[in-house]
Design a protein around this motif. Structure first.
Motif, PDB file in Angstrom:
ATOM      1  N   VAL A   1     -27.348  12.896  -3.141  1.00 56.25           N
ATOM      2  CA  VAL A   1     -28.801  12.925  -3.036  1.00 56.25           C
ATOM      3  C   VAL A   1     -29.230  14.376  -3.231  1.00 56.25           C
TER       4      VAL A   1
ATOM      5  N   VAL B   1     -39.804  10.732  -3.252  1.00 54.54           N
ATOM      6  CA  VAL B   1     -39.578  10.303  -1.876  1.00 54.54           C
ATOM      7  C   VAL B   1     -40.694  10.864  -1.007  1.00 54.54           C
TER       8      VAL B   1
ATOM      9  N   TRP C   1     -33.904   6.818   3.178  1.00 51.22           N
ATOM     10  CA  TRP C   1     -34.323   6.351   1.854  1.00 51.22           C
ATOM     11  C   TRP C   1     -33.114   6.025   0.990  1.00 51.22           C
TER      12      TRP C   1
ATOM     13  N   VAL D   1     -36.476  13.624  -6.118  1.00 51.58           N
ATOM     14  CA  VAL D   1     -35.086  13.538  -5.685  1.00 51.58           C
ATOM     15  C   VAL D   1     -34.292  12.865  -6.796  1.00 51.58           C
TER      16      VAL D   1
ATOM     17  N   LEU E   1     -34.714  15.718   5.854  1.00 59.31           N
ATOM     18  CA  LEU E   1     -33.387  15.265   5.409  1.00 59.31           C
ATOM     19  C   LEU E   1     -32.881  14.106   6.252  1.00 59.31           C
TER      20      LEU E   1
ATOM     21  N   GLY F   1     -42.537  12.533   1.940  1.00 60.18           N
ATOM     22  CA  GLY F   1     -42.075  13.597   2.819  1.00 60.18           C
ATOM     23  C   GLY F   1     -43.121  13.928   3.858  1.00 60.18           C
TER      24      GLY F   1
ATOM     25  N   LEU G   1     -35.074  11.408   3.958  1.00 66.49           N
ATOM     26  CA  LEU G   1     -34.268  11.371   2.745  1.00 66.49           C
ATOM     27  C   LEU G   1     -33.044  10.470   2.882  1.00 66.49           C
TER      28      LEU G   1
ATOM     29  N   PRO H   1     -32.445  16.698  -3.481  1.00 68.00           N
ATOM     30  CA  PRO H   1     -33.888  16.976  -3.428  1.00 68.00           C
ATOM     31  C   PRO H   1     -34.225  18.270  -4.166  1.00 68.00           C
TER      32      PRO H   1
END
Length: 418
Positions: A256, A194, A287, A205, A280, A196, A284, A258
């Motif tokens: 989820v 993912v 996503w 992730v 986050l 970032g 995240l 990470p």
């Protein structure tokens, strides 16, 4: 985001505090052999496994004696056993084993309540290190880790390496929910990268999707579980989620997870950093929403973590209550930072209006460094009007063995309500 910025430049370590109460060392919970009976003794130990658990010599039904054993070599000078948080780094000699005279049997026993469980390590001096006694010696001994050859029970070790053995007394929490069941519908886990931008780099992730047959028509609740590279590839948290969903103890959810990359990155990101929370909330979770029908309701979103991850979970809800309505923090590092602004997040929660956030907090009774700050956080939340906050203390240490059962209880407690 909160107006008061988190401290910068704090040491990457917790406070160095002496253990306030001595470890309850006991007499051996087994009959030690004479020199002539050594071989027969070890045959029996191979059959029984270690450590040995014996009734409390004081007659308490609530306690037992745990005896750790090591078979030394001719050159063995010392053996140290370190059950998780049952020792004091400032007094390392307290965890040295004793050798039965004329034998190769090294032993160390401790009296514990029967709901205790914990991982442990052996550190063995085979005569090739510095002279015993000084600080250099104790630092060197900590590098001489050995596996327990008589214990088949072990968990994957954080940051890799050989598995870490563990012991559990008869009253310890049951970890059966972590075992895969052959007839339970299984969700799927996939690994992704993912972007970032807030972190300056991409992040691995793991995404858990519940079994299709279990999904409801409404959008899925979401669990954000930090330190994902340990919880899924090593510990297999998907088995726990499958079982809890199948039993109807939690609703079908998406998880989820990470990664935290390494210890240095973890310290840099999981110490109340706004950019990590922004990752986050802004990267995240959107996503995940692009791949699964997940909720954006904070009351159905849980952020969970342990140690620094527990601190970060609570900070994420403080900084973004519009996105995280449930905090599951285990052994959270609420003492942070070490220094003049200690317990920074507790101070911010005390000064802020009551947020629409539910807290589920748990700590080990053996965590003498973390407990004072944990109890102050508990009292702060009560004074601030968090009537639904849950605070628990389990009989264990700073330990994934304990956190995995606490994680199950916390998910059920947070997601089965309201």
């Amino acid at each position: 985001m909160p107006a008061s910025a988190p401290p910068e430049g704090a040491p990457h370590r917790p406070p160095r505090l002496a253990r306030p109460h001595a470890v309850p060392v006991a007499e051996p919970g087994c009959v030690l052999p004479s020199p002539a009976g050594v071989e027969e003794f070890w045959v029996g130990i191979r059959r029984r496994g270690t450590p040995l658990i014996a009734p409390d010599p004081e007659g308490s039904a609530e306690h037992a004696v745990v005896t750790y054993l090591w078979r030394g070599a001719p050159g063995t000078r010392a053996v140290q056993v370190l059950p998780n948080k049952l020792g004091d780094p400032l007094a390392p000699e307290g965890n040295l084993m004793t050798r039965a005279p004329g034998t190769d049997v090294w032993h160390w026993s401790v009296r514990l309540r029967r709901d205790w469980h914990g991982t442990y390590d052996f550190h063995v001096d085979e005569g090739d290190g510095p002279e015993p006694g000084g600080p250099e010696y104790w630092r060197w001994l900590r590098t001489q880790r050995r596996a327990d050859p008589y214990n088949v029970r072990a968990l994957p070790r954080r940051w890799g390496g050989d598995p870490v053995p563990y012991a559990a007394l008869p009253g310890a929490p049951d970890a059966a929910d972590w075992e895969p069941r052959p007839h339970v519908a299984r969700g799927t886990v996939s690994e992704h990268e993912v972007a970032g931008e807030h972190l300056g780099t991409g992040r691995r992730v793991w995404l858990y999707q519940p079994p299709r047959a279990a999904r409801a028509t409404e959008k899925l609740p979401v669990l954000v579980l930090l330190d994902g590279e340990h919880w899924q590839p090593r510990l297999g948290v998907a088995h726990l989620l499958d079982n809890l969903i199948a039993d109807g103890r939690i609703p079908p959810l998406a998880a989820v997870l990470p990664e935290s990359v390494d210890a240095g990155t973890r310290w840099a990101e999981m110490t109340c950093r706004p950019e990590f929370v922004a990752f986050l909330t802004d990267e995240l979770l959107p996503w995940a929403a692009g791949r699964l029908p997940v909720t954006d309701d904070p009351a159905r979103t849980v952020v969970a973590g342990q140690s620094l991850g527990g601190l970060t979970a609570a900070y994420a809800a403080y900084a973004a209550p519009h996105r995280f309505g449930n905090v599951l923090a285990q052994s959270g590092s609420f003492w942070w930072p070490e220094g003049p602004e200690a317990e920074w997040l507790t101070g911010r929660l005390a000064a802020a209006p009551r947020l629409p956030v539910r807290f589920w907090l748990s700590f080990g009774e053996q965590e003498w460094v973390a407990l004072p700050a944990a109890r102050r956080l508990r009292d702060t939340l009560a004074a601030a009007g968090y009537e639904d906050a849950v605070y628990r203390e389990f009989n264990g240490g700073h330990d994934y063995l304990c956190w995995r059962t606490e994680l199950a209880d916390g998910l059920v407690g947070l997601l089965s309500r309201g």
